[in-house]
Design an enzyme around this catalytic site. Structure first.
Site, PDB file in Angstrom:
ATOM      1  N   ARG A  53       0.848  -1.193   0.000  1.00  0.00           N
ATOM      2  CA  ARG A  53       0.000   0.000   0.000  1.00  0.00           C
ATOM      3  C   ARG A  53       0.884   1.244   0.000  1.00  0.00           C
ATOM      4  O   ARG A  53       2.102   1.142   0.141  1.00  0.00           O
ATOM      5  CB  ARG A  53      -0.908  -0.002   1.235  1.00  0.00           C
ATOM      6  CG  ARG A  53      -0.157  -0.342   2.519  1.00  0.00           C
ATOM      7  CD  ARG A  53      -0.752   0.213   3.757  1.00  0.00           C
ATOM      8  NE  ARG A  53      -0.693   1.656   3.793  1.00  0.00           N
ATOM      9  CZ  ARG A  53       0.406   2.357   4.075  1.00  0.00           C
ATOM     10  NH1 ARG A  53       1.557   1.762   4.344  1.00  0.00           N
ATOM     11  NH2 ARG A  53       0.375   3.675   4.081  1.00  0.00           N
ATOM     12  N   GLY A  54       0.236   2.409  -0.090  1.00  0.00           N
ATOM     13  CA  GLY A  54       0.972   3.669  -0.101  1.00  0.00           C
ATOM     14  C   GLY A  54       1.378   4.008  -1.525  1.00  0.00           C
ATOM     15  O   GLY A  54       1.829   3.132  -2.276  1.00  0.00           O
ATOM     16  N   ALA A  55       1.222   5.281  -1.894  1.00  0.00           N
ATOM     17  CA  ALA A  55       1.304   5.661  -3.308  1.00  0.00           C
ATOM     18  C   ALA A  55       2.592   5.229  -4.018  1.00  0.00           C
ATOM     19  O   ALA A  55       2.527   4.526  -5.032  1.00  0.00           O
ATOM     20  CB  ALA A  55       1.073   7.157  -3.435  1.00  0.00           C
ATOM     21  N   ARG A  87      -6.650  -0.169  -7.491  1.00  0.00           N
ATOM     22  CA  ARG A  87      -7.041   0.908  -6.563  1.00  0.00           C
ATOM     23  C   ARG A  87      -7.084   2.195  -7.384  1.00  0.00           C
ATOM     24  O   ARG A  87      -6.088   2.536  -8.037  1.00  0.00           O
ATOM     25  CB  ARG A  87      -6.044   1.038  -5.394  1.00  0.00           C
ATOM     26  CG  ARG A  87      -6.076  -0.144  -4.438  1.00  0.00           C
ATOM     27  CD  ARG A  87      -5.293   0.158  -3.160  1.00  0.00           C
ATOM     28  NE  ARG A  87      -6.047   0.999  -2.245  1.00  0.00           N
ATOM     29  CZ  ARG A  87      -5.513   1.535  -1.146  1.00  0.00           C
ATOM     30  NH1 ARG A  87      -4.237   1.349  -0.860  1.00  0.00           N
ATOM     31  NH2 ARG A  87      -6.258   2.259  -0.340  1.00  0.00           N
ATOM     32  N   GLN A 192      -3.158   2.649   9.952  1.00  0.00           N
ATOM     33  CA  GLN A 192      -1.824   2.697   9.349  1.00  0.00           C
ATOM     34  C   GLN A 192      -0.852   3.516  10.197  1.00  0.00           C
ATOM     35  O   GLN A 192       0.354   3.268  10.188  1.00  0.00           O
ATOM     36  CB  GLN A 192      -1.893   3.296   7.933  1.00  0.00           C
ATOM     37  CG  GLN A 192      -2.509   2.373   6.888  1.00  0.00           C
ATOM     38  CD  GLN A 192      -3.982   2.616   6.697  1.00  0.00           C
ATOM     39  OE1 GLN A 192      -4.682   2.982   7.636  1.00  0.00           O
ATOM     40  NE2 GLN A 192      -4.492   2.397   5.497  1.00  0.00           N
ATOM     41  N   ASP A 233      -1.895  10.754  -2.356  1.00  0.00           N
ATOM     42  CA  ASP A 233      -2.157   9.676  -3.320  1.00  0.00           C
ATOM     43  C   ASP A 233      -2.378  10.212  -4.724  1.00  0.00           C
ATOM     44  O   ASP A 233      -2.148   9.520  -5.705  1.00  0.00           O
ATOM     45  CB  ASP A 233      -3.361   8.850  -2.874  1.00  0.00           C
ATOM     46  CG  ASP A 233      -2.932   7.932  -1.746  1.00  0.00           C
ATOM     47  OD1 ASP A 233      -2.897   8.386  -0.601  1.00  0.00           O
ATOM     48  OD2 ASP A 233      -2.567   6.777  -2.045  1.00  0.00           O
ATOM     49  N   ASN A 243      -5.538  12.340  -0.040  1.00  0.00           N
ATOM     50  CA  ASN A 243      -4.681  11.552   0.867  1.00  0.00           C
ATOM     51  C   ASN A 243      -5.606  10.815   1.836  1.00  0.00           C
ATOM     52  O   ASN A 243      -6.835  11.022   1.839  1.00  0.00           O
ATOM     53  CB  ASN A 243      -3.696  12.460   1.607  1.00  0.00           C
ATOM     54  CG  ASN A 243      -2.640  11.652   2.346  1.00  0.00           C
ATOM     55  OD1 ASN A 243      -2.014  10.764   1.782  1.00  0.00           O
ATOM     56  ND2 ASN A 243      -2.453  11.919   3.628  1.00  0.00           N
ATOM     57  N   LYS A 244      -5.010   9.978   2.651  1.00  0.00           N
ATOM     58  CA  LYS A 244      -5.773   9.130   3.582  1.00  0.00           C
ATOM     59  C   LYS A 244      -6.865   9.917   4.289  1.00  0.00           C
ATOM     60  O   LYS A 244      -6.634  11.031   4.766  1.00  0.00           O
ATOM     61  CB  LYS A 244      -4.798   8.529   4.597  1.00  0.00           C
ATOM     62  CG  LYS A 244      -5.410   7.679   5.687  1.00  0.00           C
ATOM     63  CD  LYS A 244      -6.298   6.572   5.172  1.00  0.00           C
ATOM     64  CE  LYS A 244      -5.620   5.662   4.166  1.00  0.00           C
ATOM     65  NZ  LYS A 244      -6.581   4.751   3.478  1.00  0.00           N
TER      66      LYS A 244
HETATM   67  O1  MRU Z   1      -4.863   3.281   1.892  1.00  0.00           O
HETATM   68  P1  MRU Z   1      -3.379   3.460   1.977  1.00  0.00           P
HETATM   69  O2  MRU Z   1      -2.788   2.941   3.236  1.00  0.00           O
HETATM   70  O3  MRU Z   1      -2.672   2.960   0.740  1.00  0.00           O
HETATM   71  O4  MRU Z   1      -3.189   5.036   1.997  1.00  0.00           O
HETATM   72  C1  MRU Z   1      -1.903   5.564   1.988  1.00  0.00           C
HETATM   73  C2  MRU Z   1      -1.893   7.035   2.142  1.00  0.00           C
HETATM   74  O5  MRU Z   1      -2.905   7.675   2.159  1.00  0.00           O
HETATM   75  C3  MRU Z   1      -0.578   7.698   2.185  1.00  0.00           C
HETATM   76  O6  MRU Z   1      -0.638   8.845   2.981  1.00  0.00           O
HETATM   77  C4  MRU Z   1      -0.204   8.107   0.761  1.00  0.00           C
HETATM   78  O7  MRU Z   1      -0.217   6.988  -0.094  1.00  0.00           O
HETATM   79  C5  MRU Z   1       1.084   8.749   0.688  1.00  0.00           C
HETATM   80  S1  MRU Z   1       2.337   7.548   0.999  1.00  0.00           S
HETATM   81  C6  MRU Z   1       3.700   8.191   0.609  1.00  0.00           C
END
Ligand code: MRU
Length: 349
Positions: A53-55, A87, A192, A233, A243-244
């Site tokens: 996960r994470g961008a 996603r 997270q 993201d 973002n999250k």
């Molecule tokens: O749903 P996730 O855990 O993939 O969400 C991740 C985030 O929102 C992060 O803040 C975002 O991807 C930036 S990570 C460098």
């Protein structure tokens, strides 16, 4: 490049064929377990269940996923479509897939793998550069040091080929002895922050404390937050930041309390083809992530419905600056973002 001792994703070639080895982020911090992925459906599931996960890491997963499909003789174009759609919000996923597919079309499986590896190296370099730019900006905004920083979700080595995005800045500040405390939003509903950012902060020896997301307001009111640092993201052409979920309320609180709100993300997260925040597709996730504390442990009456967007969108006017590997956009608007994007090629060469 610093070694953070975490390998969220790696390519391996055992005798029975190439695989992707993922550190299972759903199991952290209780267990450090790896998941071996041998095919595209397995990788799509890993992406959707947040094993990976994470961008920026999603970008790597997409690129290596294409390489895996090519090396194992699957239909690469079809695999690419499945991966890119796994996603919808994190634009890096589609970006990584696109880069590897284009390489595959030019040079076959070996070229797709070489492109995934190149993206991996670039991501690590970008992390380093974001850390430097972010640290410099904090120095300007907060002369005097001894920062108390607040972050949301997880943006460290677990989401990157390097030290990450926002967390890479925090790490740099800590290494330079300027971090008084990292406030870690637990990040409901999937934690997270509490599970992953706290894990990384503890490994790095940072002074940190986890808080319930709803406790952030009282921290701002008490003057205990000097700056907010988050990742992204997708950043639309007007500077709106997906973002999250929970990021937008933080930005409102930061503005109310006159605290800088910094978004740290590689240029590949800026999507000039998405005109504004309203055009960003926001992933909706299953109800059970809200209605159950963990699988099989309900916290709501049977049959309760839930609202569970994975992300929210923060308007550009609430963002003090966007920090990338090629520099900083501030104020955040169409002009400053377009200028940053046009600098990409020169700065990374
Ligand atoms: O749903 P996730 O855990 O993939 O969400 C991740 C985030 O929102 C992060 O803040 C975002 O991807 C930036 S990570 C460098």
């Amino acid at each position: 490049m610093a070694d953070h001792g975490l390998s969220a994703l790696r390519w391996a070639e055992p005798p029975d064929g190439p695989v992707l080895v993922l550190l299972d982020q759903t199991r952290l911090p209780v267990a450090e377990e790896e998941l071996v992925v041998t095919d595209v459906p397995g990788l799509v599931t890993a992406v959707q269940t947040l094993v990976v996960r994470g961008a920026p890491l999603l970008g790597l997963a997409g690129a290596y996923g294409v390489a895996l499909a090519a090396a194992r003789g699957y239909d690469v174009e079809e695999a690419a479509q499945q991966l890119a759609g796994a996603r919808p919000t994190a634009v890096n996923l589609a970006y990584g897939v696109r880069r590897a597919v284009e390489a595959y079309r030019r040079g076959g499986p070996a070229a797709a793998l070489a492109e995934a590896r190149a993206l991996h190296r670039e991501d690590a370099q970008a992390s380093d550069r974001m850390a430097g730019h972010g640290r410099d900006l904090l120095g300007e905004l907060l002369p005097g040091g001894g920062h108390q920083l607040l972050t949301h979700c997880n943006t460290g080595a677990l989401v990157s080929g390097g030290a990450g995005t926002a967390f890479a800045v925090v790490r740099r500040v800590h290494e330079e002895g300027e971090l008084r405390r990292l406030w870690v939003d637990e990040t409901r509903p999937l934690l997270q922050g509490a599970r992953l950012t706290a894990y990384e902060a503890a490994r790095a020896g940072m002074p940190y404390a986890v808080l319930a997301d709803a406790a952030a307001g009282s921290l701002f009111a008490a003057g205990e937050v000097d700056a907010v640092l988050v990742g992204a993201d997708r950043i639309a052409a007007d500077g709106a930041v997906a973002n999250k979920v929970g990021t937008y309320p933080l930005a409102i609180m930061a503005r109310h309390h006159e605290v800088p709100f910094l978004v740290v993300a590689p240029v590949s997260t800026i999507d000039l083809e998405t005109p504004d925040g309203a055009a960003i597709p926001v992933e909706q996730r299953p109800s059970h992530e809200v209605t159950e504390l963990r699988p099989g442990v309900p916290v709501t009456p049977v049959g309760a419905q839930a609202y569970n967007p994975a992300f929210d969108v923060t308007p550009p006017g609430l963002v003090t600056a966007i920090v990338t590997e090629v520099g900083v956009a501030s104020p955040v608007d169409r002009g400053s973002l377009a200028a940053l994007c046009s600098r990409t090629r020169t700065a990374m060469s």
